[in-house]
Write a protein that holds these residues in place. Structure first.
Motif, mmCIF file in Angstrom:
data_model
loop_
_atom_site.group_PDB
_atom_site.id
_atom_site.type_symbol
_atom_site.label_atom_id
_atom_site.label_comp_id
_atom_site.label_asym_id
_atom_site.label_seq_id
_atom_site.Cartn_x
_atom_site.Cartn_y
_atom_site.Cartn_z
ATOM 1 N N LYS A 10 64.197 54.678 117.399
ATOM 2 C CA LYS A 10 63.812 55.867 118.160
ATOM 3 C C LYS A 10 63.042 56.847 117.284
ATOM 4 O O LYS A 10 62.056 57.456 117.725
ATOM 5 N N ARG A 11 63.461 56.977 116.026
ATOM 6 C CA ARG A 11 62.734 57.875 115.116
ATOM 7 C C ARG A 11 61.330 57.343 114.834
ATOM 8 O O ARG A 11 60.367 58.115 114.745
ATOM 9 N N LEU A 12 61.201 56.017 114.691
ATOM 10 C CA LEU A 12 59.881 55.430 114.460
ATOM 11 C C LEU A 12 58.966 55.664 115.657
ATOM 12 O O LEU A 12 57.807 56.061 115.490
ATOM 13 N N THR A 13 59.474 55.426 116.850
ATOM 14 C CA THR A 13 58.620 55.608 118.031
ATOM 15 C C THR A 13 58.279 57.087 118.251
ATOM 16 O O THR A 13 57.201 57.408 118.760
ATOM 17 N N SER A 14 59.180 57.978 117.849
ATOM 18 C CA SER A 14 58.861 59.411 117.941
ATOM 19 C C SER A 14 57.685 59.761 117.036
ATOM 20 O O SER A 14 56.816 60.562 117.403
ATOM 21 N N LEU A 15 57.644 59.156 115.848
ATOM 22 C CA LEU A 15 56.519 59.376 114.935
ATOM 23 C C LEU A 15 55.220 58.867 115.537
ATOM 24 O O LEU A 15 54.163 59.493 115.404
ATOM 25 N N ILE A 16 55.278 57.706 116.198
ATOM 26 C CA ILE A 16 54.071 57.120 116.791
ATOM 27 C C ILE A 16 53.490 58.034 117.859
ATOM 28 O O ILE A 16 52.269 58.129 118.027
ATOM 29 N N GLU A 17 54.343 58.737 118.562
ATOM 30 C CA GLU A 17 53.891 59.553 119.693
ATOM 31 C C GLU A 17 53.233 60.870 119.269
ATOM 32 O O GLU A 17 52.622 61.550 120.093
ATOM 33 N N ILE A 18 53.317 61.216 117.993
ATOM 34 C CA ILE A 18 52.758 62.496 117.535
ATOM 35 C C ILE A 18 51.252 62.350 117.293
ATOM 36 O O ILE A 18 50.803 61.404 116.642
ATOM 37 N N ILE A 19 50.495 63.274 117.817
ATOM 38 C CA ILE A 19 49.039 63.274 117.638
ATOM 39 C C ILE A 19 48.718 64.000 116.340
ATOM 40 O O ILE A 19 48.993 65.196 116.187
ATOM 41 N N SER A 20 48.130 63.262 115.395
ATOM 42 C CA SER A 20 47.911 63.826 114.050
ATOM 43 C C SER A 20 46.638 63.252 113.441
ATOM 44 O O SER A 20 46.672 62.488 112.478
ATOM 45 N N PRO A 21 45.471 63.607 113.992
ATOM 46 C CA PRO A 21 44.222 63.081 113.449
ATOM 47 C C PRO A 21 43.900 63.675 112.081
ATOM 48 O O PRO A 21 44.387 64.759 111.735
ATOM 49 N N SER A 22 43.108 62.975 111.294
ATOM 50 C CA SER A 22 42.631 63.531 110.029
ATOM 51 C C SER A 22 42.015 64.898 110.272
ATOM 52 O O SER A 22 41.266 65.087 111.227
ATOM 53 N N MET A 23 42.352 65.835 109.407
ATOM 54 C CA MET A 23 41.870 67.214 109.421
ATOM 55 C C MET A 23 42.643 68.116 110.371
ATOM 56 O O MET A 23 42.406 69.310 110.424
ATOM 57 N N GLN A 24 43.605 67.541 111.133
ATOM 58 C CA GLN A 24 44.410 68.355 112.042
ATOM 59 C C GLN A 24 45.808 67.734 112.147
ATOM 60 O O GLN A 24 46.220 67.249 113.197
ATOM 61 N N GLU A 25 46.551 67.812 111.048
ATOM 62 C CA GLU A 25 47.828 67.103 110.934
ATOM 63 C C GLU A 25 49.040 68.001 111.128
ATOM 64 O O GLU A 25 50.170 67.586 110.874
ATOM 65 N N HIS A 26 48.851 69.239 111.604
ATOM 66 C CA HIS A 26 49.962 70.181 111.606
ATOM 67 C C HIS A 26 51.085 69.779 112.559
ATOM 68 O O HIS A 26 52.241 70.117 112.327
ATOM 69 N N ASN A 27 50.780 69.054 113.658
ATOM 70 C CA ASN A 27 51.861 68.601 114.544
ATOM 71 C C ASN A 27 52.823 67.677 113.803
ATOM 72 O O ASN A 27 54.051 67.781 113.953
ATOM 73 N N MET A 28 52.266 66.785 112.993
ATOM 74 C CA MET A 28 53.112 65.877 112.223
ATOM 75 C C MET A 28 53.905 66.640 111.171
ATOM 76 O O MET A 28 55.100 66.377 110.947
ATOM 77 N N ALA A 157 39.704 63.377 118.697
ATOM 78 C CA ALA A 157 40.410 62.545 119.673
ATOM 79 C C ALA A 157 41.026 61.360 118.956
ATOM 80 O O ALA A 157 40.442 60.821 118.010
ATOM 81 N N VAL A 158 42.217 60.986 119.397
ATOM 82 C CA VAL A 158 42.904 59.825 118.848
ATOM 83 C C VAL A 158 43.112 58.809 119.951
ATOM 84 O O VAL A 158 43.040 59.124 121.144
ATOM 85 N N LEU A 159 43.357 57.570 119.560
ATOM 86 C CA LEU A 159 43.795 56.579 120.527
ATOM 87 C C LEU A 159 45.105 57.065 121.129
ATOM 88 O O LEU A 159 46.020 57.459 120.403
ATOM 89 N N THR A 160 45.192 57.089 122.441
ATOM 90 C CA THR A 160 46.399 57.602 123.086
ATOM 91 C C THR A 160 47.621 56.822 122.597
ATOM 92 O O THR A 160 47.632 55.593 122.644
ATOM 93 N N PRO A 161 48.630 57.533 122.076
ATOM 94 C CA PRO A 161 49.789 56.841 121.494
ATOM 95 C C PRO A 161 50.439 55.872 122.469
ATOM 96 O O PRO A 161 50.637 56.184 123.643
ATOM 97 N N ALA A 162 50.761 54.694 121.948
ATOM 98 C CA ALA A 162 51.409 53.656 122.755
ATOM 99 C C ALA A 162 52.121 52.698 121.822
ATOM 100 O O ALA A 162 51.703 52.501 120.678
ATOM 101 N N PHE A 163 53.203 52.108 122.302
ATOM 102 C CA PHE A 163 53.903 51.114 121.490
ATOM 103 C C PHE A 163 54.632 50.133 122.404
ATOM 104 O O PHE A 163 54.960 50.439 123.557
ATOM 105 N N ASN A 164 54.883 48.953 121.866
ATOM 106 C CA ASN A 164 55.662 47.936 122.554
ATOM 107 C C ASN A 164 56.456 47.175 121.508
ATOM 108 O O ASN A 164 55.904 46.753 120.485
ATOM 109 N N ILE A 165 57.749 47.020 121.728
ATOM 110 C CA ILE A 165 58.605 46.271 120.810
ATOM 111 C C ILE A 165 58.976 44.951 121.465
ATOM 112 O O ILE A 165 59.460 44.917 122.611
ATOM 113 N N ASP A 166 58.723 43.868 120.759
ATOM 114 C CA ASP A 166 59.017 42.525 121.260
ATOM 115 C C ASP A 166 59.745 41.756 120.170
ATOM 116 O O ASP A 166 59.130 41.261 119.220
#
Length: 356
Positions: A10-28, A157-166
């Motif tokens: 859950k902590r890993l997927t929470s990190l994936i969902e944060i929008i943090s492009p180069s030069m604008q990383e303050h959300n992370m 703009a970043v690729l919209t966060p998405a993940f799938n665990i298999d």
């Protein structure tokens, strides 16, 4: 081997969902500050002028100090001009045109407002063959134009966060380098519960994807005896693997310890010996080039005249810098295990001697 718990994933997927492009990383950085401080109450983080974050636990000045470093930014694209009706031209920061074709993106303006969009293209065109697909064939399309007045030149703009665990695999955006930040966070949780005579510094750098700039400007509050950079590296278990140039690095065989010019042979041998003694899976990797590509390049030749003992622990990753980056969760777990074993072994080593 330790397995990742449901809470850890859950902590890993929470990190994936944060929008943090180069030069604008303050959300992370806001997320990490809250997370790391909750693990070690009473310890405060520090931000430098560029936005790098340092979290230093100083138990005793006589103890060795290990620094763990991962970058907080992701590849992105930057708007260069509006061409009307919610359409925008852009330039790339680490992306390739064939990877962007038809992808969902999230635009973030200077004030943190986000907007949903897609990378548009002319579906009737052959992309001016034989030149192939180029950035000029693409644009950002924000279909809901009502708020487009809030989007400006220079927004990212970043690729919209998405993940799938298999099973043992996670397929996601931005595993480069959410994986490294996740490993640091999990190690920090272990460290908080174990009384080891080691000082620990955790660092989240900025602007790695634009020339390792954050690490280049970073200045440690307490000079570490050794630095380990946590990142991903190109997996070669694909049909076109370039193993004649990059060596072999496969998923599910453990992380790689890089052997290249910006990695200390002393630190690498120490990590390998610890992994061997603890029976932890570890591969030797080479990376794409004989130097560069990770924050180790900036940190190894730090302003101290001796530099640092630096090492890369790299999780094998297929399809890096794409919407479908793929890693093995067992490789991530092995990375955590290796770092914990290294910390546990540091007080008993003469690693930090400089005599020939």
């Amino acid at each position: 081997m330790q397995k990742l718990s449901d809470e850890s994933i859950k902590r890993l997927t929470s990190l994936i969902e944060i929008i943090s492009p180069s030069m604008q990383e303050h959300n992370m950085m806001s997320f990490l500050n809250k997370d790391w401080c909750s693990v070690m109450p009473g310890v405060t983080s520090k931000l430098d002028a560029m936005g790098n974050m340092e979290f230093s636990i100083r138990k005793n000045a006589a103890y060795p100090t290990l620094a763990l470093v991962a970058h907080s930014d992701t590849i992105c694209i930057q708007i260069t001009q509006s061409v009307g009706n919610g359409k925008y031209k852009f330039r790339s920061i680490g992306c390739s045109p064939h990877m962007l074709l038809g992808q969902k993106v999230t635009v973030i303006n200077e004030y943190g407002d986000t907007f949903r969009g897609v990378v548009g293209f002319d579906a009737t065109s052959q992309f001016a063959q034989p030149k192939g697909l180029v950035f000029e064939d693409l644009w950002i399309d924000v279909p809901n134009v009502d708020n487009c007045h809030l989007i400006d030149t220079g927004d990212l703009a970043v690729l919209t966060p998405a993940f799938n665990i298999d099973g043992d695999f996670i397929i996601a955006t931005a595993l480069d380098d959410r994986v490294g930040l996740f490993v640091i966070g999990e190690v920090l949780r272990w460290y908080s519960k174990n009384d080891v005579p080691v000082n620990l510094t955790c660092v989240a750098t900025v602007q790695e994807e634009v020339g390792l700039r954050g690490a280049l400007a970073f200045d440690f509050q307490y000079k570490p005896d050794a630095v380990i950079v946590l990142d991903v590296d190109y997996a070669t278990d694909i049909p076109y693997h370039h193993e004649d140039q990059m060596g072999r690095l496969y998923l599910q065989r453990g992380p790689g310890v890089l052997r290249k010019s910006d990695n200390s042979s002393v630190m690498r041998q120490f990590i390998k010996s610890v992994a061997s003694a603890r029976n932890i899976s570890l591969q030797t990797s080479l990376g794409r080039f004989v130097y560069g590509g990770t924050d180790c390049s900036s940190l190894q030749s730090y302003r101290d005249i001796r530099g640092f003992h630096t090492a890369n622990i790299s999780v094998p990753c297929r399809y890096m810098h794409s919407p479908v980056e793929t890693v093995s969760l067992s490789d991530v777990a092995h990375s955590i295990e290796i770092i914990e074993a290294v910390i546990d072994s540091l007080p008993d080593t003469s690693l930090f001697g400089y005599n020939l």
